[in-house]
Design an enzyme around this catalytic site. Structure first.
Site, mmCIF file in Angstrom:
data_model
loop_
_atom_site.group_PDB
_atom_site.id
_atom_site.type_symbol
_atom_site.label_atom_id
_atom_site.label_comp_id
_atom_site.label_asym_id
_atom_site.label_seq_id
_atom_site.Cartn_x
_atom_site.Cartn_y
_atom_site.Cartn_z
ATOM 1 N N GLU A 1 0.762 -1.244 -0.143
ATOM 2 C CA GLU A 1 0.092 -0.026 0.041
ATOM 3 C C GLU A 1 0.852 1.483 0.080
ATOM 4 O OE1 GLU A 1 -2.944 -0.099 3.107
ATOM 5 O OE2 GLU A 1 -4.011 -1.638 2.373
ATOM 6 N N GLU B 1 -5.428 -8.600 1.123
ATOM 7 C CA GLU B 1 -5.810 -8.230 2.370
ATOM 8 C C GLU B 1 -7.474 -7.786 2.076
ATOM 9 O OE1 GLU B 1 -4.343 -4.841 4.662
ATOM 10 O OE2 GLU B 1 -2.581 -5.606 4.528
HETATM 11 C C1 BGP Z 1 -4.198 -1.814 5.558
HETATM 12 C C2 BGP Z 1 -2.792 -2.206 6.124
HETATM 13 C C3 BGP Z 1 -2.714 -3.320 7.027
HETATM 14 C C4 BGP Z 1 -4.054 -3.140 8.213
HETATM 15 C C5 BGP Z 1 -5.223 -2.892 7.343
HETATM 16 C C6 BGP Z 1 -6.202 -2.694 8.365
HETATM 17 O O1 BGP Z 1 -4.319 -0.592 5.100
HETATM 18 O O2 BGP Z 1 -1.989 -2.875 5.252
HETATM 19 O O3 BGP Z 1 -1.609 -3.290 7.536
HETATM 20 O O4 BGP Z 1 -3.737 -2.331 9.015
HETATM 21 O O5 BGP Z 1 -5.364 -1.699 6.521
HETATM 22 O O6 BGP Z 1 -6.352 -1.188 8.734
HETATM 23 P P1 BGP Z 1 -6.585 -0.631 10.133
HETATM 24 O O7 BGP Z 1 -5.796 -1.413 11.210
HETATM 25 O O8 BGP Z 1 -6.340 0.861 10.220
HETATM 26 O O9 BGP Z 1 -8.092 -0.871 10.454
#
Ligand code: BGP
Length: 467
Positions: free
Chosen positions: A164, A372
């Site tokens: 990302e 993800e």
């Molecule tokens: C994405 C990242 C992850 C994870 C996920 C959830 O942007 O790659 O590392 O953190 O988001 O985000 P959050 O924890 O802010 O809800």
């Protein structure tokens, strides 16, 4: 059967969010280790110092993966754990940890899918030359990448260079929500180009070293939709889509920048350092696949109030309902029309399907991994049982969208739920949970299988038939 027999049913984590052991066995601080110590930057001052303590408990964690039948595990390598100074001496203890983890996975028939950069830049490089603000960081990244290919490439055949870029760059250089917490849009664009070059150099190094696996990059996938049919909302959507999609995906998959958008931002912020040699380098390093992280779409409207995105943690953690950093558009939160999570992230499986179609339409038949996707929630705990029905519902609906995409001919090769285990949410601490495995923070980080754990186990066992 719509899911191919070799479909990778996976789950993901990232080093800083899961490992802990932040200063053990020769590991040096990353920019996150320093950032979380600035008051007010994270939820209630939470840090990844201990996180889920995966560093010490990886064997137990891999056993849980094996018992679930997980086909593949996506994790990241902490750069300052293996190269404390960023590009100096190798920390053999750090190498040993990842080597052991990889061996443990392979012994249990779990395919490792490795991310090189999930945001934890060695602090030493930030101090020395401003990290990604300098071309020197490209060389340092190549050194790090080569080290990982050399030490783990015999056993790891799936690599993601960056996770990302848009998030660490926007939050790091425009909204001050991530390190190095600057507010300078010109730098944001410049950094994005240097990161693309670092990616390209790693791809070429990987191939030149004779590795047999595949290498790509993971982007956020957030399809933008105009909130209304008005011309101004449509124009706002062009800006949002040009930045969030084309600016980031084009250099990785086409080796070029979207011309009209580049012209517009250079007119606004100044001429970027992008040379012809850089562009040839990008062209010569097309990724083998694209990884997409999908959580939600964006409903876009013109930013009539000309409001600016603020640096406070809250407005950066629930994306819907905030102005963009550049002030040209804003995202809209509309609870009457759309469905949301507790953190105001829209739930919309159709947009995942649409995201894959848009990628297919613009870049052709590129293999895709969903690296993800998942639901951040506060799970219901009843008598030591974790009843995360909403997560099951969320993942099931998104997997149905995947199934539809596959049936339409999209080359989707795997799905990684975020996250394997409850871990640190960058800005929301441990309150926002995503995992299949619960971590009891009041009881020595004891692991407890959630309802979703058993559900996913069944999905994997039936290769998606029981969806
Ligand atoms: C994405 C990242 C992850 C994870 C996920 C959830 O942007 O790659 O590392 O953190 O988001 O985000 P959050 O924890 O802010 O809800």
């Amino acid at each position: 059967m719509s899911f191919p027999a070799d479909f990778l049913w996976g789950a993901a984590t990232a080093a800083y969010q899961v490992e802990g052991a932040w200063n053990e066995d020769g590991k040096a601080p990353s920019i996150w280790d320093e950032f979380v110590r600035i008051p007010g930057k994270t939820f209630e001052g939470t840090t990844g110092d201990i996180a889920a303590d995966h560093y010490h408990r990886y064997k137990e964690d891999v056993q849980l993966m094996a018992e679930m039948g997980l086909k593949s595990y996506r994790f990241s390598i902490s750069w300052p754990r293996v190269l404390p100074e960023g590009d100096g001496a190798v920390n053999e203890q750090g190498i040993e940890f990842y080597s052991n983890l990889i061996n443990e996975l392979l012994t249990n028939d779990i395919i490792p899918f490795v991310t090189l950069y999930h945001w934890d830049l060695p602090q030493a490089l930030q101090d020395e030359f401003g990290g990604w603000e300098s071309r020197q960081c490209i060389d340092a990244f190549e050194t790090f990448a080569r080290l990982c290919f050399e030490r783990f490439g015999d056993r790891v055949h799936h690599w993601i260079t960056f996770n990302e870029p848009i998030i660490f760059q926007t939050f790091g250089y425009a909204t001050e929500a991530h390190p190095p917490a600057k507010r300078d849009p010109f730098l944001l664009y410049q950094v994005s180009h240097y990161v693309n070059l670092a990616h390209a150099r790693a791809v070429l190094a990987y191939r030149e070293m004779g590795n047999k696996g595949e290498i790509g990059l993971t982007h956020v996938s957030q399809p933008c939709y105009a909130y209304t049919n008005s011309d101004e909302d449509k124009e706002a959507t062009w800006w949002a889509e040009s930045f969030g999609f084309h600016w980031y995906y084009d250099p990785i998959l086409k080796g070029e920048y979207p011309a009209e958008y580049r012209k517009a931002i250079e007119a606004q912020y100044g001429k970027l350092d992008i040379t012809d040699d850089d562009l040839s380098l990008l062209k010569s390093a097309r990724s083998d696949f694209i990884g997409i992280n999908y959580y939600q779409p964006a409903r876009i409207a013109a930013n009539n109030q000309q409001a600016e995105r603020t640096a406070d943690r809250e407005s950066n953690t629930s994306a819907a309902g905030t102005p963009s950093f550049c002030g040209r558009y804003r995202t809209v939160l509309d609870t009457d029309q759309f469905e949301y999570t507790r953190w105001s992230w829209e739930i919309c499986p159709d947009a995942l399907h649409d995201a894959m179609k848009r990628i297919h339409a613009r870049y052709g038949d590129i293999p895709i991994y969903i690296t993800e996707n998942g639901l951040g929630d506060e799970d219901l705990v009843v008598n030591d049982e974790i009843l995360d029905e909403p997560r099951i519902d969320y993942i099931r609906r998104h997997l149905l969208a995947c199934q539809q995409a596959i049936e339409e001919g999209i080359k989707l090769k795997g799905y990684y739920a975020w996250s394997w285990i409850d871990l640190l949410s960058w800005l929301n601490g441990y309150k926002k949970q995503y995992g299949f495995v619960y971590v009891d923070r009041d009881n020595k980080l004891k692991r407890i299988k959630k309802q979703s754990y058993f559900w996913y186990q069944d999905i994997i066992a039936t290769n998606g038939e029981s969806l």
